[in-house]
Design a protein around this motif. Sequence first.
Motif, PDB file in Angstrom:
ATOM      1  N   GLN A  76      51.109  60.500  45.258  1.00 21.21           N
ATOM      2  CA  GLN A  76      49.976  61.242  44.028  1.00 21.21           C
ATOM      3  C   GLN A  76      50.053  60.217  43.225  1.00 21.21           C
ATOM      4  OE1 GLN A  76      49.283  65.635  44.039  1.00 21.21           O
ATOM      5  NE2 GLN A  76      47.229  65.157  43.152  1.00 21.21           N
ATOM      6  N   TYR A  77      48.388  59.999  43.381  1.00 18.03           N
ATOM      7  CA  TYR A  77      48.405  59.500  41.592  1.00 18.03           C
ATOM      8  C   TYR A  77      47.424  59.997  41.308  1.00 18.03           C
ATOM      9  CZ  TYR A  77      50.098  54.282  44.331  1.00 18.03           C
ATOM     10  OH  TYR A  77      50.761  53.657  44.741  1.00 18.03           O
ATOM     11  N   ASN A  78      47.138  59.934  39.656  1.00 19.76           N
ATOM     12  CA  ASN A  78      46.681  60.973  38.479  1.00 19.76           C
ATOM     13  C   ASN A  78      45.722  59.568  38.267  1.00 19.76           C
ATOM     14  OD1 ASN A  78      47.891  60.294  36.505  1.00 19.76           O
ATOM     15  ND2 ASN A  78      49.581  61.132  36.505  1.00 19.76           N
ATOM     16  N   PHE A  79      44.741  60.019  37.650  1.00 21.27           N
ATOM     17  CA  PHE A  79      44.184  59.139  36.767  1.00 21.27           C
ATOM     18  C   PHE A  79      44.834  57.756  35.717  1.00 21.27           C
ATOM     19  CE2 PHE A  79      41.549  57.814  33.057  1.00 21.27           C
ATOM     20  CZ  PHE A  79      40.118  57.412  33.825  1.00 21.27           C
ATOM     21  N   SER A  80      45.817  58.090  35.323  1.00 17.85           N
ATOM     22  CA  SER A  80      46.244  57.432  34.664  1.00 17.85           C
ATOM     23  C   SER A  80      46.937  56.535  35.721  1.00 17.85           C
ATOM     24  CB  SER A  80      47.351  57.986  33.393  1.00 17.85           C
ATOM     25  OG  SER A  80      48.407  58.387  33.776  1.00 17.85           O
ATOM     26  N   GLN A  81      47.712  56.403  36.615  1.00 15.56           N
ATOM     27  CA  GLN A  81      48.536  55.553  37.929  1.00 15.56           C
ATOM     28  C   GLN A  81      47.693  54.743  38.274  1.00 15.56           C
ATOM     29  OE1 GLN A  81      50.493  59.421  39.132  1.00 15.56           O
ATOM     30  NE2 GLN A  81      52.619  58.739  37.878  1.00 15.56           N
ATOM     31  N   ILE A  82      46.694  55.622  38.766  1.00 17.16           N
ATOM     32  CA  ILE A  82      45.776  54.775  39.558  1.00 17.16           C
ATOM     33  C   ILE A  82      45.010  53.644  38.949  1.00 17.16           C
ATOM     34  CG2 ILE A  82      43.384  55.578  39.822  1.00 17.16           C
ATOM     35  CD1 ILE A  82      44.912  54.203  42.742  1.00 17.16           C
ATOM     36  N   THR A  83      44.608  53.844  37.465  1.00 19.63           N
ATOM     37  CA  THR A  83      43.916  53.058  36.550  1.00 19.63           C
ATOM     38  C   THR A  83      44.643  51.919  36.271  1.00 19.63           C
ATOM     39  OG1 THR A  83      42.901  55.122  35.220  1.00 19.63           O
ATOM     40  CG2 THR A  83      42.818  52.807  34.335  1.00 19.63           C
ATOM     41  N   LYS A  84      46.038  52.427  36.150  1.00 15.86           N
ATOM     42  CA  LYS A  84      47.275  51.033  35.976  1.00 15.86           C
ATOM     43  C   LYS A  84      46.908  49.848  37.380  1.00 15.86           C
ATOM     44  CE  LYS A  84      51.812  50.440  34.689  1.00 15.86           C
ATOM     45  NZ  LYS A  84      53.174  50.788  34.181  1.00 15.86           N
ATOM     46  N   ARG A  85      47.223  50.767  38.388  1.00 15.78           N
ATOM     47  CA  ARG A  85      47.368  50.273  39.257  1.00 15.78           C
ATOM     48  C   ARG A  85      46.173  48.780  39.904  1.00 15.78           C
ATOM     49  NH1 ARG A  85      50.665  51.712  43.397  1.00 15.78           N
ATOM     50  NH2 ARG A  85      49.995  48.998  43.779  1.00 15.78           N
ATOM     51  N   PHE A  86      45.294  49.726  39.507  1.00 18.76           N
ATOM     52  CA  PHE A  86      43.145  48.705  39.466  1.00 18.76           C
ATOM     53  C   PHE A  86      42.543  47.487  38.127  1.00 18.76           C
ATOM     54  CE2 PHE A  86      41.436  51.901  41.905  1.00 18.76           C
ATOM     55  CZ  PHE A  86      41.368  51.516  43.865  1.00 18.76           C
ATOM     56  N   VAL A  87      43.758  48.101  37.250  1.00 18.65           N
ATOM     57  CA  VAL A  87      43.511  47.638  36.372  1.00 18.65           C
ATOM     58  C   VAL A  87      44.109  46.171  36.582  1.00 18.65           C
ATOM     59  CG1 VAL A  87      44.395  46.718  33.789  1.00 18.65           C
ATOM     60  CG2 VAL A  87      41.997  48.254  34.325  1.00 18.65           C
ATOM     61  N   GLU A  88      45.746  46.424  36.535  1.00 17.45           N
ATOM     62  CA  GLU A  88      46.406  45.351  37.607  1.00 17.45           C
ATOM     63  C   GLU A  88      45.958  44.484  38.788  1.00 17.45           C
ATOM     64  OE1 GLU A  88      50.605  47.055  38.793  1.00 17.45           O
ATOM     65  OE2 GLU A  88      50.760  47.444  36.876  1.00 17.45           O
ATOM     66  N   LEU A  89      45.184  44.541  39.596  1.00 14.13           N
ATOM     67  CA  LEU A  89      44.238  44.608  40.602  1.00 14.13           C
ATOM     68  C   LEU A  89      43.163  43.554  39.985  1.00 14.13           C
ATOM     69  CD1 LEU A  89      44.626  46.437  43.340  1.00 14.13           C
ATOM     70  CD2 LEU A  89      46.137  44.019  43.537  1.00 14.13           C
ATOM     71  N   TYR A  90      42.246  44.222  39.405  1.00 11.86           N
ATOM     72  CA  TYR A  90      40.847  44.092  38.692  1.00 11.86           C
ATOM     73  C   TYR A  90      40.537  43.261  36.906  1.00 11.86           C
ATOM     74  CZ  TYR A  90      40.169  45.107  43.333  1.00 11.86           C
ATOM     75  OH  TYR A  90      40.045  46.073  44.586  1.00 11.86           O
ATOM     76  N   PRO A  91      41.876  42.886  36.021  1.00 13.75           N
ATOM     77  CA  PRO A  91      41.093  42.474  34.724  1.00 13.75           C
ATOM     78  C   PRO A  91      40.749  43.230  33.781  1.00 13.75           C
ATOM     79  CG  PRO A  91      42.733  40.725  35.729  1.00 13.75           C
ATOM     80  CD  PRO A  91      42.120  41.423  36.777  1.00 13.75           C
ATOM     81  N   GLU A  92      39.539  43.158  34.683  1.00 14.12           N
ATOM     82  CA  GLU A  92      37.881  43.613  33.981  1.00 14.12           C
ATOM     83  C   GLU A  92      37.721  44.549  34.212  1.00 14.12           C
ATOM     84  OE1 GLU A  92      34.973  39.835  34.588  1.00 14.12           O
ATOM     85  OE2 GLU A  92      35.894  38.623  33.447  1.00 14.12           O
ATOM     86  N   LEU A  93      38.452  45.542  34.855  1.00 15.81           N
ATOM     87  CA  LEU A  93      37.435  46.514  35.454  1.00 15.81           C
ATOM     88  C   LEU A  93      37.779  47.647  34.562  1.00 15.81           C
ATOM     89  CD1 LEU A  93      36.900  48.600  37.774  1.00 15.81           C
ATOM     90  CD2 LEU A  93      40.278  49.045  38.117  1.00 15.81           C
ATOM     91  N   TRP A  94      38.223  47.800  33.254  1.00 15.40           N
ATOM     92  CA  TRP A  94      38.328  48.900  32.730  1.00 15.40           C
ATOM     93  C   TRP A  94      36.680  48.477  32.301  1.00 15.40           C
ATOM     94  CZ3 TRP A  94      39.866  53.459  31.970  1.00 15.40           C
ATOM     95  CH2 TRP A  94      39.762  53.916  30.681  1.00 15.40           C
TER      96      TRP A  94
END
Length: 187
Positions: A76-94
């Motif tokens: 399971q991924y919580n909000f901070s874990q999925i955010t970290k994974r997505f920001v690694e994939l898409y740097p401008e995501l935040w």
Amino acid sequence: MNKKDESDKAQNEEEEIIAIFDGKSVYVKKDQAKLIYEKGYYGHYREDGNLELDPVETLLLSERKRIKIFDESENQYNFSQITKRFVELYPELWVKYLCYKDLRSRGYIVRAGYGTDIDYRVYDRGAQIGVDAAKYLVHTVVEGTPLKLIALDKITKVAKSNRKKLVLAVVDRVGEVTFYKAQEVDL
């Protein structure tokens, strides 16, 4: 436990939606897809009937605890874990997420934009996707980052040719979003 608490608990259990993270994107299986799509026009349907969520949609739904995210190994991924994974994939995501979240919190329906320059298409409150047209096109900018005039001209022309109003969403250092209307002026 009173009746209101029981009702709230039953509603939360009923609405527990499972999303699958496949390493690059998140989707909701077709048996629960309608629950997410109809409550805010999140995601887009794939050919297999599953509902694929954009990264910003995933973050918002996760932060609001509307979905629970698991990978294919059932981790399971919580909000901070999925955010970290997505920001690694898409740097401008935040930055794009902050804009998306702000627009959604104001009650707008927000869909993905076109190409690399238009981040979002924004529909009026209460609009129906497929019936009503988007009213605005949004381009996200980080405060202090230069925006070349040629790029501004390009996105202005895209908005004008699509008969939409162009909005620049400027995200400052503390994550506040300010919206500016932009239009082409003929002299």
